[in-house]
Scaffold this motif. Structure first.
Motif, short mmCIF file in Angstrom:
data_model
loop_
_atom_site.label_atom_id
_atom_site.label_comp_id
_atom_site.label_asym_id
_atom_site.label_seq_id
_atom_site.Cartn_x
_atom_site.Cartn_y
_atom_site.Cartn_z
N MET A 71 0.82 -1.17 0.00
CA MET A 71 0.00 0.00 0.00
C MET A 71 0.87 1.25 0.00
SD MET A 71 -2.70 0.78 2.93
CE MET A 71 -3.84 2.00 2.55
N GLY A 72 1.90 1.27 0.82
CA GLY A 72 2.75 2.46 0.89
C GLY A 72 3.77 2.49 -0.23
N CYS A 73 4.52 1.40 -0.37
CA CYS A 73 5.57 1.37 -1.38
C CYS A 73 5.05 0.88 -2.74
CB CYS A 73 6.71 0.48 -0.92
SG CYS A 73 6.25 -1.25 -0.71
N ARG A 74 3.85 0.35 -2.75
CA ARG A 74 3.18 -0.13 -3.96
C ARG A 74 3.86 -1.34 -4.60
NH1 ARG A 74 1.85 5.63 -6.85
NH2 ARG A 74 0.69 6.50 -5.12
N LYS A 75 4.72 -2.02 -3.86
CA LYS A 75 5.36 -3.23 -4.37
C LYS A 75 4.45 -4.41 -4.09
CE LYS A 75 10.02 -1.58 -3.71
NZ LYS A 75 11.26 -1.73 -2.94
N PRO B 137 -13.49 -7.31 11.36
CA PRO B 137 -14.46 -6.98 10.31
C PRO B 137 -14.10 -5.70 9.58
CG PRO B 137 -15.32 -6.37 12.44
CD PRO B 137 -14.02 -7.07 12.70
N GLY B 138 -14.70 -5.51 8.44
CA GLY B 138 -14.52 -4.27 7.68
C GLY B 138 -13.53 -4.41 6.55
N ARG B 139 -13.41 -3.33 5.81
CA ARG B 139 -12.46 -3.29 4.70
C ARG B 139 -11.06 -3.40 5.24
NH1 ARG B 139 -13.96 -1.83 -0.24
NH2 ARG B 139 -11.85 -1.15 -0.74
N GLY B 140 -10.21 -4.05 4.53
CA GLY B 140 -8.82 -4.18 4.94
C GLY B 140 -7.89 -3.65 3.88
N ALA B 141 -6.73 -3.26 4.31
CA ALA B 141 -5.66 -2.84 3.42
C ALA B 141 -4.42 -3.62 3.84
CB ALA B 141 -5.43 -1.35 3.54
N HIS B 142 -3.51 -3.85 2.92
CA HIS B 142 -2.33 -4.64 3.23
C HIS B 142 -1.08 -3.78 3.11
CE1 HIS B 142 -5.30 -7.77 2.56
NE2 HIS B 142 -4.54 -8.51 3.36
N LEU B 143 -0.14 -4.02 4.03
CA LEU B 143 1.04 -3.19 4.16
C LEU B 143 2.23 -4.08 4.52
CD1 LEU B 143 1.83 -0.07 4.68
CD2 LEU B 143 1.48 -0.61 7.07
N LEU C 260 5.57 -5.01 6.57
CA LEU C 260 6.01 -4.74 7.95
C LEU C 260 7.31 -3.96 7.91
CD1 LEU C 260 5.20 -8.00 9.90
CD2 LEU C 260 4.40 -5.70 10.38
N ASP C 261 7.25 -2.77 7.37
CA ASP C 261 8.41 -1.91 7.20
C ASP C 261 8.00 -0.48 7.52
OD1 ASP C 261 10.68 -0.61 6.42
OD2 ASP C 261 10.50 -1.07 4.30
N PRO C 262 8.67 0.17 8.47
CA PRO C 262 8.31 1.55 8.81
C PRO C 262 8.35 2.51 7.62
CG PRO C 262 9.79 0.66 10.46
CD PRO C 262 9.73 -0.35 9.34
N THR C 263 9.23 2.26 6.66
CA THR C 263 9.31 3.12 5.48
C THR C 263 8.05 3.00 4.65
OG1 THR C 263 11.69 2.79 5.45
CG2 THR C 263 10.70 3.68 3.46
N CYS C 264 7.54 1.79 4.49
CA CYS C 264 6.31 1.57 3.75
C CYS C 264 5.14 2.26 4.45
CB CYS C 264 6.06 0.07 3.62
SG CYS C 264 4.68 -0.36 2.55
N LEU C 265 5.11 2.19 5.77
CA LEU C 265 4.07 2.86 6.54
C LEU C 265 4.15 4.37 6.37
CD1 LEU C 265 1.76 2.94 8.59
CD2 LEU C 265 3.49 2.79 10.39
#
Length: 82
Positions: A1-5, A31-37, A39-44
């Motif tokens: 999501m952050g780095c788009r890789k 529950p609810g919509r989820g997003a995937h990221l 586990l890297d502080p830079t990506c966050l």
């Protein structure tokens, strides 16, 4: 999501929004919509800077990411980013 890789789903952390707070969901059970990221502080940081969370969750306004940041930094084993 952050780095788009791209990565396999098991390599990413699912994040969901609960009452305006981004919450880590490592088991994928909340529950609810989820997003995937990664586990890297830079990506966050990139996701926050690009305002990707409100878009992914289809919500208006900023979301609190402090709890998510603590989780990612703890799991990444790094020092907190300033």
């Amino acid at each position: 999501m952050g780095c788009r890789k791209r990565a396999a789903k098991h390599q990413l952390l699912r994040v969901t929004a609960i009452e305006g707070v981004c919450v880590p969901d490592p088991r994928g059970a909340l529950p609810g919509r989820g997003a995937h990221l990664h586990l890297d502080p830079t990506c966050l940081d990139l996701a926050v800077r690009r305002r990707a969370f409100p878009r992914a969750f289809r919500l208006q306004g900023a979301l609190d990411t402090e709890r998510l940041r603590e989780y990612v930094e703890e799991r990444a084993g790094g020092t907190p980013a300033s």
